[in-house]
Design an enzyme around this catalytic site. Structure first.
Site, PDB file in Angstrom:
ATOM      1  CD  GLU A  70      -9.953  26.086 -11.771  1.00  0.00           C
ATOM      2  OE1 GLU A  70      -9.939  25.990 -10.650  1.00  0.00           O
ATOM      3  OE2 GLU A  70      -8.838  26.514 -12.438  1.00  0.00           O
ATOM      4  NE  ARG A  71      -8.246  21.140 -13.098  1.00  0.00           N
ATOM      5  CZ  ARG A  71      -6.958  20.626 -12.828  1.00  0.00           C
ATOM      6  NH1 ARG A  71      -6.618  19.528 -13.582  1.00  0.00           N
ATOM      7  NH2 ARG A  71      -6.181  21.059 -12.051  1.00  0.00           N
ATOM      8  CB  SER A 109       0.476  21.721  -7.952  1.00  0.00           C
ATOM      9  OG  SER A 109       0.162  23.014  -8.435  1.00  0.00           O
ATOM     10  CB  CYS A 157      -1.745  14.856  -1.692  1.00  0.00           C
ATOM     11  SG  CYS A 157      -2.642  14.684  -0.115  1.00  0.00           S
ATOM     12  CD  GLU A 216       2.259  16.263  -7.258  1.00  0.00           C
ATOM     13  OE1 GLU A 216       2.395  17.158  -7.501  1.00  0.00           O
ATOM     14  OE2 GLU A 216       1.524  15.418  -6.136  1.00  0.00           O
TER      15      GLU A 216
HETATM   16  P1  NAD Z   1      -3.706  23.201  -8.564  1.00  0.00           P
HETATM   17  O1  NAD Z   1      -2.449  23.750  -7.869  1.00  0.00           O
HETATM   18  O2  NAD Z   1      -3.636  23.174 -10.030  1.00  0.00           O
HETATM   19  O3  NAD Z   1      -5.070  23.801  -8.085  1.00  0.00           O
HETATM   20  C1  NAD Z   1      -5.313  24.028  -6.718  1.00  0.00           C
HETATM   21  C2  NAD Z   1      -6.044  25.432  -6.654  1.00  0.00           C
HETATM   22  O4  NAD Z   1      -5.454  26.516  -7.261  1.00  0.00           O
HETATM   23  C3  NAD Z   1      -7.411  25.458  -7.531  1.00  0.00           C
HETATM   24  O5  NAD Z   1      -8.358  25.935  -6.929  1.00  0.00           O
HETATM   25  C4  NAD Z   1      -6.915  26.224  -8.860  1.00  0.00           C
HETATM   26  O6  NAD Z   1      -8.220  27.023  -9.300  1.00  0.00           O
HETATM   27  C5  NAD Z   1      -5.947  27.227  -8.304  1.00  0.00           C
HETATM   28  N1  NAD Z   1      -4.925  27.643  -9.091  1.00  0.00           N
HETATM   29  C6  NAD Z   1      -4.431  26.787 -10.198  1.00  0.00           C
HETATM   30  N2  NAD Z   1      -3.530  27.551 -10.986  1.00  0.00           N
HETATM   31  C7  NAD Z   1      -3.317  28.852 -10.402  1.00  0.00           C
HETATM   32  C8  NAD Z   1      -2.682  29.918 -10.821  1.00  0.00           C
HETATM   33  N3  NAD Z   1      -1.809  30.055 -11.655  1.00  0.00           N
HETATM   34  N4  NAD Z   1      -2.809  30.941  -9.828  1.00  0.00           N
HETATM   35  C9  NAD Z   1      -3.569  30.996  -8.750  1.00  0.00           C
HETATM   36  N5  NAD Z   1      -4.270  29.796  -8.536  1.00  0.00           N
HETATM   37  C10 NAD Z   1      -4.271  28.641  -9.289  1.00  0.00           C
HETATM   38  O7  NAD Z   1      -3.918  21.625  -8.090  1.00  0.00           O
HETATM   39  P2  NAD Z   1      -4.874  20.597  -8.538  1.00  0.00           P
HETATM   40  O8  NAD Z   1      -4.285  20.051  -9.885  1.00  0.00           O
HETATM   41  O9  NAD Z   1      -6.319  20.962  -8.446  1.00  0.00           O
HETATM   42  O10 NAD Z   1      -4.608  19.385  -7.520  1.00  0.00           O
HETATM   43  C11 NAD Z   1      -3.658  18.372  -7.585  1.00  0.00           C
HETATM   44  C12 NAD Z   1      -2.318  18.972  -6.643  1.00  0.00           C
HETATM   45  O11 NAD Z   1      -2.613  19.022  -5.372  1.00  0.00           O
HETATM   46  C13 NAD Z   1      -1.376  17.711  -6.703  1.00  0.00           C
HETATM   47  O12 NAD Z   1      -0.180  18.402  -6.885  1.00  0.00           O
HETATM   48  C14 NAD Z   1      -1.323  17.063  -5.335  1.00  0.00           C
HETATM   49  O13 NAD Z   1      -0.303  16.657  -4.773  1.00  0.00           O
HETATM   50  C15 NAD Z   1      -1.919  18.494  -4.490  1.00  0.00           C
HETATM   51  N6  NAD Z   1      -2.526  18.092  -3.586  1.00  0.00           N
HETATM   52  C16 NAD Z   1      -1.882  18.209  -2.115  1.00  0.00           C
HETATM   53  C17 NAD Z   1      -2.536  17.795  -0.996  1.00  0.00           C
HETATM   54  C18 NAD Z   1      -1.605  17.931   0.266  1.00  0.00           C
HETATM   55  O14 NAD Z   1      -2.661  17.667   1.355  1.00  0.00           O
HETATM   56  N7  NAD Z   1      -0.415  18.236   0.194  1.00  0.00           N
HETATM   57  C19 NAD Z   1      -3.875  17.217  -0.957  1.00  0.00           C
HETATM   58  C20 NAD Z   1      -4.528  17.313  -2.070  1.00  0.00           C
HETATM   59  C21 NAD Z   1      -4.015  17.628  -3.431  1.00  0.00           C
END
Ligand code: NAD
Length: 492
Positions: free
Chosen positions: A179-180, A229, A284, A385
């Site tokens: 959503e961001r 995350s 990541c 992290e």
């Molecule tokens: P995030 O976990 O906050 O959000 C990811 C997705 O989950 C979004 O679409 C969000 O809307 C949804 N979400 C957020 N909170 C939620 C909840 N409580 N319940 C259900 N859905 C929810 O992650 P972010 O801040 O958007 O991205 C950064 C994170 O992603 C970092 O931890 C990074 O390491 C990780 N990441 C991992 C990889 C990988 O390949 N392992 C790749 C890119 C990013």
């Protein structure tokens, strides 16, 4: 898009207004300028997308793979033709530099190209005469409706880790982007529409947790791909599993790099700096812990500190800028608090990027590159992290100690080694407990035709994204054992 415009969802081949009563702003992290309004869509919106995808599935799965890949060839060309525009949108809503946006889109396009190989990748296998007159065949069939939930840090690339393979194998697909940063996929779905996919094959629902929960609970969705995350990855994996869905959930990271004294220190420093501070550390696969071994400690420390202090930080839209802002003011505060925590836990703040002031961009979420020296391995921060432009330096006597530090991490997304020794490289490759390994590489991102192989708390599931793993993930295997009566065959 204008700042006051609310983005629609894309359902059943058309842009559809969400039933949401709540919305939030999409903000440029370099300027705080409001770019658009995003609806926090509801379970009802998800249900409409699922119905559209489920109705499109029977025809789409019967469409020959050779025909299913034709829109992907068109999409590849449309993405190439509109590359500059997409990169500008990524930079505006995410903050990374235009060069980084271009790098991200190259990998997105590469995944489209690989999925065009589905007529070969999806083939099964067979054997005649498993018993006299009996033949056996394994075929792959699509699952049905599948969905992906993606993070903010690669708004253009990560949806394409999943979308091209899902539809090329004959599934219909629903995307929920972060959503961001919803504007990149808002634009990409216009291109997908022009590429000629039938109505309902591709759908987009914008929003946050309510959309995720509705996708996880909907009985017609067969598989969920998630990137984000670790706590949310665990949650999604558990809830998808409890609801009988197949799931692949990529989580967070804390990636170590080991530096041996025999490494080419000049190039190692440059590569590690690019990895730690590129995309403002919001990758990541960013290196976030540097373990210099023995005599490498002093040379690497001095070189990386000099390099980090020189990086040009600012608005990613400026061609001269090397590092952009972090995503939100809350992220900036969180990262600055973690730097303070590191200092409290015993580290020296060797290069301090807090309180950054960027001329003409005073309200942006900027943190300059930061280096924490001597962070105790036992500290909480050593295993937390940060997801920002912060590199921790941890000394090690020898390779044994360095590998023990590396393997004590709860994460296993990536581990890298810098050396000129083949034997050290082999030992590292053999013993490092991480899925993506770099030898003299700072960001060991697998090409689209290899799986993206996180381990430990960086991945929950068994089949990864990209390449052949994707084909396995998005298909069910069926085995047919066949016997035909001899009398029947004698007639011909
Ligand atoms: P995030 O976990 O906050 O959000 C990811 C997705 O989950 C979004 O679409 C969000 O809307 C949804 N979400 C957020 N909170 C939620 C909840 N409580 N319940 C259900 N859905 C929810 O992650 P972010 O801040 O958007 O991205 C950064 C994170 O992603 C970092 O931890 C990074 O390491 C990780 N990441 C991992 C990889 C990988 O390949 N392992 C790749 C890119 C990013």
């Amino acid at each position: 898009m204008s700042a006051t415009e609310t983005i629609s969802n894309y359902i059943g081949g058309q842009w559809t207004k969400s039933s949401a009563t709540e919305s939030q702003k999409v903000i440029n992290p370099a300027t705080q300028e409001s770019l658009a309004e995003i609806p926090l869509s509801t379970a009802q919106d998800v249900a409409s997308a699922v119905e559209a995808a489920a109705s499109a599935f029977p025809d789409w799965r019967r469409t020959p793979p050779e025909e299913r890949i034709q829109p992907l060839f068109k999409l590849k060309q449309l993405l190439e033709d509109h590359l500059d525009e997409i990169c500008r949108i990524i930079t505006k809503e995410n903050g990374k530099t235009l060069g980084e946006s271009r790098g991200e889109m190259r990998r997105a396009i590469e995944n489209v190209e690989v999925a065009c190989g589905i007529p070969i990748l999806m083939q099964g296998y067979n054997l005649e005469d498993v018993a006299r007159g009996i033949d056996e065949t394994m075929i792959r069939q699509p699952l049905g409706v599948v969905a992906a939930i993606t993070p903010f840090n690669f708004p253009g690339m990560i949806p394409f880790w999943f979308l091209p393979y899902a539809v090329a194998t004959g599934n219909t697909f629903i995307l929920k982007p972060s959503e961001r940063v919803p504007l990149t996929m808002r634009y990409a779905f216009d291109l997908l529409q022009r590429a000629g996919f039938p109505k309902g094959v591709l759908n987009l629902v914008n929003g946050g947790k309510s959309v995720v929960d509705a996708l996880l609970d909907h009985p017609k969705i067969r598989a969920i791909s998630f990137v984000g995350s670790t706590p949310i990855a665990k949650y999604v994996y558990a809830r998808a599993g409890a609801n009988g869905k197949r799931a692949q959930c990529q989580g967070g990271a804390k990636n170590p790099v080991l530096i041996l004294p025999d490494a080419d220190m000049e190039s190692a420093t440059q590569i590690i700096s690019d990895s730690a501070f590129g995309c403002a550390g919001q990758r990541c696969l960013a290196v976030s812990v540097a373990v210099a071994i023995g005599e490498a400690q002093k040379t690497f420390r001095d070189a990386i500190a000099e390099n980090a202090s020189k990086l040009r930080v600012g608005d990613g839209q400026d061609q001269n800028v090397q590092m952009g802002p972090v995503i939100t003011p809350q992220s900036k505060t969180r990262i600055e608090d973690l730097i303070a925590r590191g200092a409290k836990e015993g580290a020296k703040v060797l290069v301090d990027g807090r309180n950054a002031k960027i001329t003409n961009r005073e309200s942006g979420n900027f943190i300059r590159p930061t280096i924490l020296e001597g962070l105790p391995q036992t500290s909480e921060l050593a295993h937390t992290e940060i997801f920002g432009p912060v590199l921790s330096l941890i000394p090690a006597r020898d390779m044994d100690e360095a590998l023990a530090i590396l393997n004590s991490s709860p994460f296993g997304n990536q581990a890298s080694l810098f050396t000129s020794s083949g034997a050290a490289a082999r030992r590292f490759r053999y013993e490092a407990q991480a899925g993506n390994i770099g030898i003299n590489i700072g960001v060991a991102a697998p090409m689209a035709y290899f799986p993206f192989t996180g381990w430990k708390d960086s991945f929950f599931g068994d089949l990864h994204g990209q390449g052949r793993d994707s084909v396995e993930f998005y298909t069910d295997k069926k085995v047919v054992v066949e016997r035909w009566a001899k009398e029947h065959s004698r007639k011909f």
